[in-house]
Design a protein around this motif. Structure first.
Motif, PDB file in Angstrom:
ATOM      1  N   GLU A  70       0.814  -1.214   0.000  1.00 21.72           N
ATOM      2  CA  GLU A  70       0.000   0.000   0.000  1.00 21.72           C
ATOM      3  C   GLU A  70       0.849   1.266   0.000  1.00 21.72           C
ATOM      4  O   GLU A  70       0.418   2.317   0.477  1.00 21.72           O
ATOM      5  CB  GLU A  70      -0.939  -0.009   1.215  1.00 21.72           C
ATOM      6  CG  GLU A  70      -1.890  -1.203   1.237  1.00 21.72           C
ATOM      7  CD  GLU A  70      -2.772  -1.222   2.482  1.00 21.72           C
ATOM      8  OE1 GLU A  70      -2.595  -0.326   3.338  1.00 21.72           O
ATOM      9  OE2 GLU A  70      -3.631  -2.114   2.591  1.00 21.72           O
TER      10      GLU A  70
ATOM     11  N   GLY B 225       3.074  -0.301   4.057  1.00 17.50           N
ATOM     12  CA  GLY B 225       2.607   1.015   3.644  1.00 17.50           C
ATOM     13  C   GLY B 225       3.602   2.089   4.019  1.00 17.50           C
ATOM     14  O   GLY B 225       4.692   1.826   4.519  1.00 17.50           O
ATOM     15  N   ALA B 226       3.227   3.331   3.741  1.00 14.38           N
ATOM     16  CA  ALA B 226       4.106   4.473   4.037  1.00 14.38           C
ATOM     17  C   ALA B 226       3.260   5.660   4.437  1.00 14.38           C
ATOM     18  O   ALA B 226       2.125   5.840   3.959  1.00 14.38           O
ATOM     19  CB  ALA B 226       4.974   4.808   2.832  1.00 14.38           C
ATOM     20  N   GLU B 227       3.806   6.473   5.344  1.00 12.77           N
ATOM     21  CA  GLU B 227       3.156   7.688   5.796  1.00 12.77           C
ATOM     22  C   GLU B 227       4.153   8.829   5.689  1.00 12.77           C
ATOM     23  O   GLU B 227       5.350   8.653   5.942  1.00 12.77           O
ATOM     24  CB  GLU B 227       2.670   7.544   7.242  1.00 12.77           C
ATOM     25  CG  GLU B 227       1.613   6.482   7.428  1.00 12.77           C
ATOM     26  CD  GLU B 227       1.237   6.322   8.903  1.00 12.77           C
ATOM     27  OE1 GLU B 227       1.925   6.937   9.738  1.00 12.77           O
ATOM     28  OE2 GLU B 227       0.271   5.596   9.186  1.00 12.77           O
ATOM     29  N   GLU B 228       3.641  10.010   5.334  1.00  9.09           N
ATOM     30  CA  GLU B 228       4.498  11.172   5.166  1.00  9.09           C
ATOM     31  C   GLU B 228       4.267  12.146   6.320  1.00  9.09           C
ATOM     32  O   GLU B 228       3.148  12.348   6.756  1.00  9.09           O
ATOM     33  CB  GLU B 228       4.197  11.874   3.841  1.00  9.09           C
ATOM     34  CG  GLU B 228       4.424  10.997   2.618  1.00  9.09           C
ATOM     35  CD  GLU B 228       3.984  11.681   1.342  1.00  9.09           C
ATOM     36  OE1 GLU B 228       4.824  11.831   0.462  1.00  9.09           O
ATOM     37  OE2 GLU B 228       2.801  12.082   1.264  1.00  9.09           O
ATOM     38  N   SER B 229       5.357  12.715   6.790  1.00  6.48           N
ATOM     39  CA  SER B 229       5.272  13.776   7.783  1.00  6.48           C
ATOM     40  C   SER B 229       6.140  14.935   7.306  1.00  6.48           C
ATOM     41  O   SER B 229       6.743  14.873   6.238  1.00  6.48           O
ATOM     42  CB  SER B 229       5.737  13.272   9.150  1.00  6.48           C
ATOM     43  OG  SER B 229       7.102  12.930   9.107  1.00  6.48           O
TER      44      SER B 229
ATOM     45  N   GLN C 291       7.990   0.205  12.295  1.00  9.02           N
ATOM     46  CA  GLN C 291       8.094   1.449  11.548  1.00  9.02           C
ATOM     47  C   GLN C 291       9.553   1.742  11.216  1.00  9.02           C
ATOM     48  O   GLN C 291      10.421   1.645  12.078  1.00  9.02           O
ATOM     49  CB  GLN C 291       7.508   2.612  12.349  1.00  9.02           C
ATOM     50  CG  GLN C 291       6.024   2.469  12.649  1.00  9.02           C
ATOM     51  CD  GLN C 291       5.507   3.656  13.443  1.00  9.02           C
ATOM     52  OE1 GLN C 291       6.271   4.497  13.891  1.00  9.02           O
ATOM     53  NE2 GLN C 291       4.198   3.729  13.615  1.00  9.02           N
TER      54      GLN C 291
ATOM     55  N   ARG D 168      11.825   4.768  10.096  1.00  6.10           N
ATOM     56  CA  ARG D 168      11.807   6.229  10.021  1.00  6.10           C
ATOM     57  C   ARG D 168      13.100   6.705   9.363  1.00  6.10           C
ATOM     58  O   ARG D 168      14.187   6.524   9.921  1.00  6.10           O
ATOM     59  CB  ARG D 168      11.650   6.842  11.412  1.00  6.10           C
ATOM     60  CG  ARG D 168      10.327   6.446  12.075  1.00  6.10           C
ATOM     61  CD  ARG D 168      10.184   7.071  13.450  1.00  6.10           C
ATOM     62  NE  ARG D 168       8.888   6.756  14.044  1.00  6.10           N
ATOM     63  CZ  ARG D 168       7.799   7.483  13.875  1.00  6.10           C
ATOM     64  NH1 ARG D 168       7.856   8.589  13.147  1.00  6.10           N
ATOM     65  NH2 ARG D 168       6.656   7.128  14.438  1.00  6.10           N
TER      66      ARG D 168
END
Length: 582
Positions: A452, A491-495, A563, A565
């Motif tokens: 994802e 999956g991946a999340e952006e901050s 996770q 990072r």
């Protein structure tokens, strides 16, 4: 005094000091004789207190071990299954789980000889170096005593000719209010090891420890003293003189507040007076030795000043001839100014010698690296050709799954041996898909894998081979340890400042503090789990800094999220979230 030489003055001063010290020593000896007896009584009592506390503490640890076993829900479930379904497949499986998951994994102290669990039908399960089959009469006695205690733990007397203390308790079901009996727990403590471990730390070899319970000597079996008028079995604390034939002993005794046992510590009186005689002779000998040593020191003192300077001169001459490896054996360097000069010179020469050797080693390592690089090019080439041959053979024989697995394995091998430090997320996903191809053929419908990661992040650069080991860890410790379907989501999340790539599974979970406490997790961890996650964590921190790395969020029996990072990176440069999205 003015006309005396320096060495003569020093000799006179040291001789006077030796005489004064000798006289003060004899005076102190006479005073010490008067208080010696009281000190012996106090010391013997204090040692007994320390030893009894140490024994009580270790017995309490055995009691705590019994409670931790009792409170284990998995163990209670196994015993309940064995009770409800005797002589069945469920009972056999529960028995096997009891042996493998609970007993084998139970940590034992060195003085704990064995842990025994007796199920409801008197079947015995044991672990420990002193584990052995208990006879039926012993089991019957234990059950009767345990029932009377109503689930509480208690210490039983050793059997005749035995040096083993028994901690026993009834195992009751704690999941409901019925408190039904599920079995019995026995912890065997080796009395010899228990006492020796405390004696070595506290007492000396001349003391004799005797333990009395209910007017009976329970340790040791071959005790020189038996219950009678000489042993203070009716008193709780104190000391007295007791006799054994022609020998007399100073006995200090104390009652344990934990077990109620009476500890008696005895020291032979003969050894006490023997030590006093040795002390007198030793002091006289010491006084004579001091005089001789002072005379010797007076003549050696001047030499001790000039000797370091001579040694430094010899070293300088050796270095002038090109000898950088100085022989320091047998050379004592003082802490004064001359000694510091010697040490600084040695450090300087050692560093110079290390630089020369380091340069030589680097040249040798460079040649070795060139040779290993040549080998690395040959070996993978051979493996690629071999896998291509296996793929061709599988295709010719209609083995489609084998062909797919071999081709995927070849592609994975190429990605692991390449020299890239960084790859794009798209490349890393392609390598991961090859690994998933192999695992899907192996596990079929039991593996539910979803990728994802948004496509706009495909050109973000990340360190090579950081996703595949984490997914492999989820499969190995999630899928293989659960009966149902293992669901893995990547999956991946952006901050604002970083990119977070996560791998989520619904496995049994793991310790979220694993990465920060590696010493607490060394035992029982496999190489994949023990090296994979931690090595990736350290690798990311080394590349990007301590603020990046791996974070583990895990809940027992619900799943684990790992996770990753890292900062945004394109074309070898760190960017920010806006440029990453665009």
């Amino acid at each position: 005094m003015r006309n005396l030489k320096i060495k003569q003055r020093l000799f006179l001063i040291l001789f006077t000091e030796a005489v004064v010290i000798g006289l003060l020593g004899w005076l102190a000896l006479h005073i010490s004789f008067k208080i010696y007896d009281n000190q012996i009584y106090i010391e013997t009592s204090d040692k007994l207190k320390l030893q009894s506390r140490a024994i009580d503490e270790k017995l309490r640890k055995a009691d705590e071990l019994s409670y931790s076993i009792l409170a284990n829900p998995g163990l209670q479930q196994s015993l309940k299954m064995m009770k409800q379904y005797p002589d069945s497949y469920e009972s056999s499986r529960a028995s096997r789980e009891l042996q493998e998951k609970f007993l084998i994994r139970t940590p034992l102290q060195p003085y704990v000889g064995a842990v025994d669990i007796i199920d409801f039908y008197d079947n015995q399960y044991s672990i420990g170096q002193d584990a052995g089959v208990l006879d039926k009469n012993k089991i019957r006695q234990i059950k009767e005593m345990a029932v009377n205690k109503k689930g509480a733990s208690f210490w039983g007397k050793p059997d005749k000719d035995s040096q083993t203390f028994f901690l026993m308790r009834e195992l009751k079901e704690s999941a409901n209010v019925s408190m039904e009996t599920l079995g019995y727990l026995i912890i065997r403590v080796d009395a010899d090891k228990l006492v020796r471990s405390t004696t070595a730390e506290i007492s000396n070899s001349e003391t004799h420890l005797t333990i009395v319970a209910d007017q009976t000597v329970i340790y040791p079996n071959d005790s020189l003293f038996q219950v009678g008028p000489d042993l203070p079995v009716d008193e709780e604390n104190g000391y007295r003189i007791i006799a054994d034939g022609s020998n007399e002993y100073l006995a200090a005794y104390l009652t344990s507040s934990y077990t109620g046992w009476l500890f008696i510590n005895m020291i032979p009186y003969a050894s006490i007076f023997h030590n006093i005689s040795i002390m007198k002779v030793s002091l006289l000998f010491f006084y004579i030795v001091i005089l001789l040593v002072m005379i010797y020191i007076g003549f050696r003192f001047a030499r001790s000043i000039t000797k370091p300077i001579e040694n430094l001169t010899v070293k300088i001459a050796q270095v002038g001839k090109g000898r950088f490896e100085l022989d320091q054996s047998g050379v004592s360097v003082s802490r004064d100014e001359v000694g510091r000069l010697n040490r600084d010179f040695d450090i300087m020469i050692s560093r110079l010698d290390a630089l020369i050797k380091e340069n030589y080693i680097k040249q040798m390592m460079l040649k070795e690296a060139e040779y290993q690089a040549l080998k690395a090019k040959i070996n993978p080439h051979f493996l690629y050709n071999t896998l291509e041959s296996v793929n061709w053979l599988a295709t010719m024989n209609g083995q489609t799954e084998i062909s797919i697995m071999v081709k995927a394995l070849g592609d994975l091998l190429r990605s692991t041996v390449n020299n890239k430090e960084y790859v794009t997320i798209g490349e890393e996903i392609a390598n991961l898909d090859k690994y998933i191809q192999i695992q899907t053929i192996r596990y079929e419908d039991r593996l539910d894998y979803r990728m994802e990661i948004p496509e706009n992040l495909a050109d973000i650069q990340i360190p090579n081979l950081i996703l595949q080991p984490i997914v492999e860890n989820s499969i190995q410790y999630g899928l293989e340890n659960m009966p149902g379907i293992c669901r893995i989501r990547v999956g991946a999340e952006e901050s604002a400042k970083e990119l977070v790539i996560f791998v989520n599974d619904n496995g049994p979970g793991m310790d979220p503090l694993y990465l920060h406490n590696p010493r607490d997790h060394q035992e029982g961890q496999t190489q994949s789990n023990g090296i994979g996650l931690r090595s990736i964590h350290e690798r990311i921190r080394f590349i990007y800094g301590d603020e990046y790395g791996i974070v583990i969020d895990s809940t027992a029996n619900e799943g684990t999220t790992v996770q990753i990072r890292i900062p945004y990176m394109r074309n070898g440069r760190v960017t920010h979230v806006q440029s990453a999205a665009g």
